[in-house]
Design a protein around this motif. Structure first.
Motif, mmCIF file in Angstrom:
data_model
loop_
_atom_site.group_PDB
_atom_site.id
_atom_site.type_symbol
_atom_site.label_atom_id
_atom_site.label_comp_id
_atom_site.label_asym_id
_atom_site.label_seq_id
_atom_site.Cartn_x
_atom_site.Cartn_y
_atom_site.Cartn_z
ATOM 1 N N TRP A 1 -121.867 2.461 83.373
ATOM 2 C CA TRP A 1 -122.046 2.428 81.915
ATOM 3 C C TRP A 1 -121.367 3.603 81.246
ATOM 4 O O TRP A 1 -120.944 3.511 80.077
ATOM 5 C CB TRP A 1 -123.531 2.411 81.560
ATOM 6 N N GLU A 2 -121.232 4.723 81.965
ATOM 7 C CA GLU A 2 -120.628 5.920 81.371
ATOM 8 C C GLU A 2 -119.187 5.671 80.942
ATOM 9 O O GLU A 2 -118.706 6.257 79.971
ATOM 10 C CB GLU A 2 -120.647 7.081 82.377
ATOM 11 N N LEU A 3 -118.491 4.811 81.684
ATOM 12 C CA LEU A 3 -117.089 4.540 81.368
ATOM 13 C C LEU A 3 -116.948 3.699 80.106
ATOM 14 O O LEU A 3 -115.981 3.850 79.355
ATOM 15 C CB LEU A 3 -116.409 3.822 82.536
ATOM 16 N N TRP A 4 -117.897 2.801 79.901
ATOM 17 C CA TRP A 4 -117.767 1.884 78.771
ATOM 18 C C TRP A 4 -118.322 2.454 77.472
ATOM 19 O O TRP A 4 -117.877 2.081 76.380
ATOM 20 C CB TRP A 4 -118.467 0.559 79.081
ATOM 21 N N ALA A 5 -119.276 3.352 77.554
ATOM 22 C CA ALA A 5 -119.964 3.846 76.364
ATOM 23 C C ALA A 5 -119.034 4.355 75.256
ATOM 24 O O ALA A 5 -119.302 4.099 74.073
ATOM 25 C CB ALA A 5 -120.957 4.937 76.759
ATOM 26 N N PRO A 6 -117.942 5.058 75.574
ATOM 27 C CA PRO A 6 -117.086 5.549 74.489
ATOM 28 C C PRO A 6 -116.436 4.449 73.656
ATOM 29 O O PRO A 6 -115.933 4.731 72.559
ATOM 30 C CB PRO A 6 -116.011 6.356 75.243
ATOM 31 N N PHE A 7 -116.467 3.196 74.127
ATOM 32 C CA PHE A 7 -115.847 2.101 73.382
ATOM 33 C C PHE A 7 -116.850 1.336 72.524
ATOM 34 O O PHE A 7 -116.498 0.370 71.851
ATOM 35 C CB PHE A 7 -115.167 1.122 74.354
ATOM 36 N N ARG A 8 -118.115 1.779 72.536
ATOM 37 C CA ARG A 8 -119.174 1.028 71.868
ATOM 38 C C ARG A 8 -118.933 0.862 70.372
ATOM 39 O O ARG A 8 -119.072 -0.237 69.821
ATOM 40 C CB ARG A 8 -120.523 1.724 72.090
ATOM 41 N N LEU A 9 -118.564 1.951 69.684
ATOM 42 C CA LEU A 9 -118.394 1.871 68.235
ATOM 43 C C LEU A 9 -117.285 0.910 67.838
ATOM 44 O O LEU A 9 -117.429 0.111 66.906
ATOM 45 C CB LEU A 9 -118.118 3.263 67.661
ATOM 46 N N GLN A 10 -116.155 0.981 68.540
ATOM 47 C CA GLN A 10 -115.050 0.068 68.231
ATOM 48 C C GLN A 10 -115.438 -1.381 68.498
ATOM 49 O O GLN A 10 -115.071 -2.288 67.741
ATOM 50 C CB GLN A 10 -113.810 0.426 69.050
ATOM 51 N N TYR A 11 -116.182 -1.599 69.580
ATOM 52 C CA TYR A 11 -116.641 -2.958 69.888
ATOM 53 C C TYR A 11 -117.527 -3.474 68.759
ATOM 54 O O TYR A 11 -117.358 -4.613 68.281
ATOM 55 C CB TYR A 11 -117.395 -2.965 71.220
ATOM 56 N N GLU A 12 -118.490 -2.661 68.326
ATOM 57 C CA GLU A 12 -119.402 -3.089 67.277
ATOM 58 C C GLU A 12 -118.688 -3.297 65.949
ATOM 59 O O GLU A 12 -119.150 -4.077 65.105
ATOM 60 C CB GLU A 12 -120.539 -2.077 67.117
ATOM 61 N N ALA A 13 -117.547 -2.618 65.772
ATOM 62 C CA ALA A 13 -116.756 -2.785 64.552
ATOM 63 C C ALA A 13 -115.844 -4.001 64.626
ATOM 64 O O ALA A 13 -115.132 -4.301 63.659
ATOM 65 C CB ALA A 13 -115.934 -1.534 64.285
ATOM 66 N N GLY A 14 -115.840 -4.684 65.765
ATOM 67 C CA GLY A 14 -115.008 -5.874 65.910
ATOM 68 C C GLY A 14 -113.547 -5.598 66.216
ATOM 69 O O GLY A 14 -112.706 -6.480 66.056
#
Length: 212
Positions: free
Chosen positions: A122-135
């Protein structure tokens, strides 16, 4: 290296998912038996630990205030925690922590009772969370792919990459990364069956083969 690793806290680069930044100790040192990370509040009043209760994965968590002074809130109760304080929280206890002094650092160790620890990356993916939620699916797919493919042992980032590729219309890439993720973790095939992120590839024959 012969069976050991050494790192100073400052040598571990901070990561963030848009909330409180942390240092991924487990990933940096290659630990696979338990989860461990370090969280620092740079200023007094900064939230150090995100509010959560571990009810989803039923992990027990042990926190050590390694430096400074923290204030924990545990099911609404405030606990003062100077340097050297251990705080143990069982699953279901809502917890968060704030820095009472600049530079307060908390070490968090977690695991699920009765279960072997499973590394999911999960540590690798977490930095992409905001961009994912922004579509911003194309941007996430472009940025995440080299990170995920450099760490193919982690099934969860591979699965998440498949999801954003499906959302971005990159069907062939999504199918390939979903296949690789499910090969590592059969549990992900169950998630895939109901995951709306994968709707664009759901009717592909290869999808049915993967989740069967």
């Amino acid at each position: 290296m012969g069976g050991y690793a050494v790192a100073h806290l400052d040598e571990i680069d901070e990561a963030t998912d848009g909330r409180e930044p942390w240092r991924p100790v487990r990933h940096h040192l290659g630990i696979t038996a338990f989860g461990v990370n370090a969280w620092t509040g740079k200023q007094a009043g900064d939230r150090i630990i995100n509010e959560h209760d571990e009810s989803d994965d039923t992990q027990e968590e042990l926190y050590l205030v390694q430096h400074g002074r923290a204030r924990f809130e545990l099911d609404g109760e405030s606990v003062d925690a100077p340097t050297g304080t251990f705080v143990f929280a069982q699953p279901g206890v809502k917890r968060t922590a704030f820095a009472e002094e600049p530079g307060t650092t908390i070490i968090a160790v977690g695991g699920t009772p009765g279960q072997a620890y499973q590394v999911n990356g999960w540590e690798l993916w977490a930095p992409f969370r905001l961009q994912y939620e922004a579509g911003e699916y194309d941007a996430v797919a472009d940025a995440a792919r080299p990170v995920v493919e450099a760490n193919p042992e982690y099934a969860l980032p591979m699965y998440n990459l498949a999801c954003v590729e499906a959302l971005a219309g990159r069907k062939a890439d999504a199918i390939e990364h979903l296949r690789r993720a499910v090969q590592q973790s059969e549990q992900l095939s169950e998630f895939a069956k109901g995951d709306s992120d994968l709707d664009s590839i759901r009717n592909e024959p290869a999808f049915e083969e993967i989740v069967a």
